[in-house]
Motif scaffolding. Sequence first.
Motif, mmCIF file in Angstrom:
data_model
loop_
_atom_site.group_PDB
_atom_site.id
_atom_site.type_symbol
_atom_site.label_atom_id
_atom_site.label_comp_id
_atom_site.label_asym_id
_atom_site.label_seq_id
_atom_site.Cartn_x
_atom_site.Cartn_y
_atom_site.Cartn_z
ATOM 1 N N MET A 272 0.821 -1.203 0.000
ATOM 2 C CA MET A 272 0.000 0.000 0.000
ATOM 3 C C MET A 272 0.854 1.251 0.000
ATOM 4 S SD MET A 272 -2.838 -1.413 -0.275
ATOM 5 C CE MET A 272 -3.627 0.187 -0.448
ATOM 6 N N ALA A 273 1.994 1.216 0.652
ATOM 7 C CA ALA A 273 2.888 2.370 0.645
ATOM 8 C C ALA A 273 3.437 2.626 -0.761
ATOM 9 C CB ALA A 273 4.024 2.146 1.635
ATOM 10 N N CYS A 274 3.775 1.567 -1.477
ATOM 11 C CA CYS A 274 4.238 1.739 -2.860
ATOM 12 C C CYS A 274 3.120 2.253 -3.758
ATOM 13 C CB CYS A 274 4.782 0.418 -3.387
ATOM 14 S SG CYS A 274 6.280 -0.153 -2.571
ATOM 15 N N TRP A 275 1.894 1.821 -3.498
ATOM 16 C CA TRP A 275 0.770 2.259 -4.323
ATOM 17 C C TRP A 275 0.550 3.768 -4.167
ATOM 18 C CZ3 TRP A 275 -4.470 -0.823 -4.513
ATOM 19 C CH2 TRP A 275 -5.252 -0.328 -5.574
ATOM 20 N N PHE A 276 0.575 4.255 -2.923
ATOM 21 C CA PHE A 276 0.331 5.671 -2.667
ATOM 22 C C PHE A 276 1.626 6.497 -2.630
ATOM 23 C CE2 PHE A 276 -3.593 3.766 -1.133
ATOM 24 C CZ PHE A 276 -4.548 4.688 -1.521
ATOM 25 N N GLN A 277 2.761 5.838 -2.857
ATOM 26 C CA GLN A 277 4.047 6.512 -2.918
ATOM 27 C C GLN A 277 4.361 7.272 -1.628
ATOM 28 O OE1 GLN A 277 4.463 8.857 -6.463
ATOM 29 N NE2 GLN A 277 3.783 7.202 -7.816
ATOM 30 N N VAL A 278 4.224 6.565 -0.511
ATOM 31 C CA VAL A 278 4.575 7.094 0.804
ATOM 32 C C VAL A 278 5.415 6.051 1.522
ATOM 33 C CG1 VAL A 278 2.537 8.577 0.991
ATOM 34 C CG2 VAL A 278 2.418 6.208 1.783
ATOM 35 N N ASP A 279 5.878 6.384 2.697
ATOM 36 C CA ASP A 279 6.648 5.437 3.482
ATOM 37 C C ASP A 279 5.710 4.445 4.173
ATOM 38 O OD1 ASP A 279 9.495 4.936 4.568
ATOM 39 O OD2 ASP A 279 8.241 4.894 6.368
ATOM 40 N N ARG A 280 6.276 3.270 4.488
ATOM 41 C CA ARG A 280 5.460 2.246 5.148
ATOM 42 C C ARG A 280 4.936 2.717 6.497
ATOM 43 N NH1 ARG A 280 6.558 -1.276 8.952
ATOM 44 N NH2 ARG A 280 8.785 -0.834 8.836
ATOM 45 N N SER A 281 5.679 3.527 7.207
ATOM 46 C CA SER A 281 5.231 4.007 8.515
ATOM 47 C C SER A 281 3.952 4.832 8.413
ATOM 48 C CB SER A 281 6.340 4.835 9.175
ATOM 49 O OG SER A 281 6.666 5.959 8.376
ATOM 50 N N THR A 282 3.738 5.484 7.269
ATOM 51 C CA THR A 282 2.501 6.250 7.082
ATOM 52 C C THR A 282 1.288 5.327 7.059
ATOM 53 O OG1 THR A 282 3.711 7.917 5.818
ATOM 54 C CG2 THR A 282 1.316 7.888 5.580
ATOM 55 N N ILE A 283 1.390 4.205 6.354
ATOM 56 C CA ILE A 283 0.278 3.244 6.314
ATOM 57 C C ILE A 283 0.106 2.564 7.671
ATOM 58 C CG2 ILE A 283 -0.649 1.242 5.114
ATOM 59 C CD1 ILE A 283 -0.442 3.742 3.390
ATOM 60 N N THR A 284 1.197 2.270 8.351
ATOM 61 C CA THR A 284 1.097 1.642 9.672
ATOM 62 C C THR A 284 0.413 2.571 10.668
ATOM 63 O OG1 THR A 284 3.114 0.393 9.222
ATOM 64 C CG2 THR A 284 2.414 0.546 11.511
ATOM 65 N N ARG A 285 0.759 3.862 10.631
ATOM 66 C CA ARG A 285 0.093 4.824 11.511
ATOM 67 C C ARG A 285 -1.381 4.959 11.152
ATOM 68 N NH1 ARG A 285 2.926 8.891 10.388
ATOM 69 N NH2 ARG A 285 1.481 9.871 8.908
ATOM 70 N N ALA A 286 -1.689 4.918 9.850
ATOM 71 C CA ALA A 286 -3.092 5.010 9.439
ATOM 72 C C ALA A 286 -3.892 3.805 9.915
ATOM 73 C CB ALA A 286 -3.171 5.130 7.914
ATOM 74 N N ALA A 287 -3.266 2.631 9.903
ATOM 75 C CA ALA A 287 -3.973 1.431 10.384
ATOM 76 C C ALA A 287 -4.334 1.566 11.861
ATOM 77 C CB ALA A 287 -3.111 0.191 10.157
ATOM 78 N N GLY A 288 -3.434 2.134 12.646
ATOM 79 C CA GLY A 288 -3.736 2.331 14.065
ATOM 80 C C GLY A 288 -4.794 3.383 14.325
ATOM 81 N N GLU A 289 -5.023 4.268 13.357
ATOM 82 C CA GLU A 289 -6.026 5.315 13.545
ATOM 83 C C GLU A 289 -7.373 4.959 12.922
ATOM 84 O OE1 GLU A 289 -4.293 8.737 11.798
ATOM 85 O OE2 GLU A 289 -2.765 9.014 13.363
ATOM 86 N N ILE A 290 -7.368 4.264 11.781
ATOM 87 C CA ILE A 290 -8.611 4.014 11.050
ATOM 88 C C ILE A 290 -9.317 2.756 11.537
ATOM 89 C CG2 ILE A 290 -9.619 3.695 8.769
ATOM 90 C CD1 ILE A 290 -8.460 6.453 9.294
ATOM 91 N N ARG A 291 -8.564 1.721 11.834
ATOM 92 C CA ARG A 291 -9.205 0.453 12.217
ATOM 93 C C ARG A 291 -10.047 0.582 13.481
ATOM 94 N NH1 ARG A 291 -5.002 -4.474 11.452
ATOM 95 N NH2 ARG A 291 -6.825 -5.557 12.278
ATOM 96 N N PRO A 292 -9.619 1.318 14.527
ATOM 97 C CA PRO A 292 -10.540 1.492 15.671
ATOM 98 C C PRO A 292 -11.821 2.226 15.301
ATOM 99 C CG PRO A 292 -8.284 1.961 16.327
ATOM 100 C CD PRO A 292 -8.278 1.826 14.840
#
Length: 307
Positions: free
Chosen positions: A91-111
């Motif tokens: 997903m980070a490669c798809w949106f051209q961001v770092d992996r930590s950005t997707i990991t932080r989003a998972a911790g915010e969106i999933r709850p």
Amino acid sequence: MALPARWAVRSGDAGTWLITSERRVTGLSAAVIADLVAELGPVWQGRRDAALLDRPRRRAVGAGAKYKLVFVDLLLAILVHLRHGVTHDVMACWFQVDRSTITRAAGEIRPLLADRGCRTEGGLRLRRLADVITYLGATGQTALMDATEIRIRRPGAHRGRCSRFISGKSRINAMKALAITDERGRPLLCGEVRAGSVADITQARDAGLADLLADTIDLQILADAGYQGLTAQTHGQIITPPRKRRGRHSNICNGSRPTTKPHTSPTPQPEPPSNTASPTSRTGEPSPGTTPDETACPTPSEPSPNS
């Protein structure tokens, strides 16, 4: 290789357009995604502002690093991750961001998605297991229950008890969630997350399912063989397949009688010849194997003329 003209947009917009234009990517229509954005967007912004106010401010308002992706992009990235199980790196490669950005989003969106719960036909929101049991008891519907696994990254070596995340079924690092649907397969609950090594029946017991069913009657929940122990605890409200008998009782359970070896009489063996001189036994009767001529008394001979 150049991208088509319709894809010649910014990186975040490209990922957003590709996900929303094809329903197979997320399983949701554009209208449902718009409702999610309108419902969860203000909640996400409120939690983010509250987290900033809880700590002393060291920078001016608006200073610091900016989010490279807006809330819509973060939401779509997590929806794709949950539906197809792709890693954060993809997903980070798809949106051209770092992996930590997707990991932080998972911790915010999933709850936010978990707190939203599942909506029934009447518009009722079911957020907890107790709400689901109450809804099933009121409507009299038959539910389906099973555990689903969500693959996760392998924990670091410094983290203790890493083996508890390894699933005994798929042998991967996963988290296990309890899923309950109605008889038509529409989800009613997906929660009570546990580590991947936890058994299905243990997860249901820890969630308090047996205690909740103690106050209900005539409720039917269909489950697989992993929940066989709950049938007796819930007075038959959780229906599972019958246990498979092994050994000599397996044929009885299948409706057939056990096959036994037919009784055969021992084959008579010939007696060895007797070494005694007399052909008769002690009782005076002829011994077996002798003829009447052998047992008859000898005829006395005539006296000789010289006697």
